[in-house]
Design a protein around this motif. Structure first.
Motif, short mmCIF file in Angstrom:
data_model
loop_
_atom_site.label_atom_id
_atom_site.label_comp_id
_atom_site.label_asym_id
_atom_site.label_seq_id
_atom_site.Cartn_x
_atom_site.Cartn_y
_atom_site.Cartn_z
N PRO A 27 -47.63 -29.62 2.66
CA PRO A 27 -49.08 -29.76 2.90
C PRO A 27 -49.40 -29.66 4.39
O PRO A 27 -48.78 -30.32 5.22
CB PRO A 27 -49.38 -31.16 2.36
CG PRO A 27 -48.34 -31.39 1.34
CD PRO A 27 -47.10 -30.72 1.84
N GLY A 28 -50.34 -28.80 4.71
CA GLY A 28 -50.78 -28.66 6.09
C GLY A 28 -49.86 -27.86 6.98
O GLY A 28 -50.09 -27.77 8.19
N LYS A 29 -48.83 -27.28 6.40
CA LYS A 29 -47.87 -26.52 7.20
C LYS A 29 -47.78 -25.08 6.71
O LYS A 29 -48.19 -24.76 5.59
CB LYS A 29 -46.49 -27.18 7.15
CG LYS A 29 -46.45 -28.56 7.79
CD LYS A 29 -45.03 -29.07 7.87
CE LYS A 29 -44.96 -30.42 8.57
NZ LYS A 29 -43.56 -30.93 8.67
N GLU A 30 -47.20 -24.23 7.55
CA GLU A 30 -47.01 -22.85 7.17
C GLU A 30 -45.81 -22.73 6.22
O GLU A 30 -44.91 -23.57 6.22
CB GLU A 30 -46.77 -21.99 8.41
CG GLU A 30 -47.97 -21.88 9.33
CD GLU A 30 -47.74 -20.90 10.45
OE1 GLU A 30 -48.70 -20.63 11.20
OE2 GLU A 30 -46.61 -20.41 10.61
N ARG A 31 -45.83 -21.67 5.44
CA ARG A 31 -44.70 -21.40 4.57
C ARG A 31 -43.49 -21.06 5.43
O ARG A 31 -43.60 -20.30 6.40
CB ARG A 31 -45.03 -20.24 3.63
CG ARG A 31 -44.06 -20.05 2.49
CD ARG A 31 -44.57 -19.05 1.48
NE ARG A 31 -45.83 -19.48 0.88
CZ ARG A 31 -46.41 -18.86 -0.15
NH1 ARG A 31 -45.84 -17.80 -0.70
NH2 ARG A 31 -47.56 -19.31 -0.62
N ASP A 38 -38.34 -32.83 2.49
CA ASP A 38 -38.15 -31.66 1.64
C ASP A 38 -39.33 -31.47 0.67
O ASP A 38 -39.38 -30.46 -0.05
CB ASP A 38 -36.86 -31.79 0.81
CG ASP A 38 -35.61 -31.79 1.68
OD1 ASP A 38 -34.70 -32.60 1.39
OD2 ASP A 38 -35.55 -30.99 2.63
N THR A 39 -40.23 -32.41 0.65
CA THR A 39 -41.40 -32.31 -0.23
C THR A 39 -42.23 -31.09 0.13
O THR A 39 -42.63 -30.92 1.29
CB THR A 39 -42.26 -33.58 -0.12
OG1 THR A 39 -41.52 -34.70 -0.63
CG2 THR A 39 -43.54 -33.43 -0.91
N ALA A 40 -42.45 -30.23 -0.87
CA ALA A 40 -43.18 -28.99 -0.64
C ALA A 40 -43.32 -28.25 -1.96
O ALA A 40 -42.68 -28.60 -2.95
CB ALA A 40 -42.45 -28.11 0.37
N VAL A 41 -44.14 -27.22 -1.94
CA VAL A 41 -44.14 -26.25 -3.02
C VAL A 41 -43.09 -25.20 -2.67
O VAL A 41 -43.10 -24.66 -1.56
CB VAL A 41 -45.51 -25.58 -3.20
CG1 VAL A 41 -45.45 -24.51 -4.29
CG2 VAL A 41 -46.57 -26.64 -3.54
#
Length: 124
Positions: free
Chosen positions: A41-45, A89-92
Motif C-alpha cells: 500500500p502506498g508504494k510502487e510495484r 512482505d505484506t503486499a499484493v
C-alpha cells in the motif's frame, strides 16, 4: 487468450509460510522470462524474483534472499515459496511474463503479461 491467474495468498503470522501459484494459459513459459512482483500500500510495484530461460538466470531482491524460492513446472505453472514471512512482505503479489532477450527482462516495465494479483498479509 493469454492469461495468468495467481492463487495462494492469504493471512499468515510472522514467521509463517505461503506458496503462491500462477497458472498460465495461452502461451508457454518456456519462451518467456517470468517473475513475481509485489506492491505494498502506498508504494510502487517492485520485483521480487525472476527466472530467465536464457542462461538459466535468476534474480531475487535482497530482502527475500534465503527466504523465497521461485520455480516453475512442466504444466505451465510458476510458484513462489515464501518462508519466514515478515510484516514488510505484506503486499499484493503479481506474476508476470515478458521477452527474455530484453535488457529489462526482470523489470516491471519489461513484462508484457500480468496476472491480477493475490493479497498476502503478514501479521505480527
Amino acid at each position: 487468450q493469454l492469461q495468468l491467474v495467481e492463487s495462494g495468498g492469504g493471512l499468515v503470522q510472522l514467521g509463517g509460510s505461503l506458496r503462491l501459484s500462477c497458472a498460465v494459459s495461452g502461451f508457454t513459459l518456456d519462451s518467456y522470462a517470468i517473475g513475481w512482483f509485489r506492491q505494498a500500500p502506498g508504494k510502487e510495484r517492485e520485483r521480487v524474483s525472476c527466472l530467465n530461460p536464457i542462461g538459466g538466470r535468476s534474480y531475487y531482491v535482497d530482502s527475500v534472499k534465503g527466504r523465497f524460492t521461485m520455480s516453475r513446472d512442466a504444466a505451465n505453472t510458476m510458484y513462489l515459496q515464501m518462508n519466514s514471512l515478515k510484516p514488510e512482505d505484506t503486499a499484493v503479489y503479481y506474476c508476470a511474463a515478458g521477452p527474455p532477450y530484453s535488457s529489462t527482462w526482470c523489470d516491471v516495465s519489461g513484462m508484457d503479461y500480468w496476472g491480477k494479483g493475490t493479497l498476502v498479509t503478514v501479521s505480527s
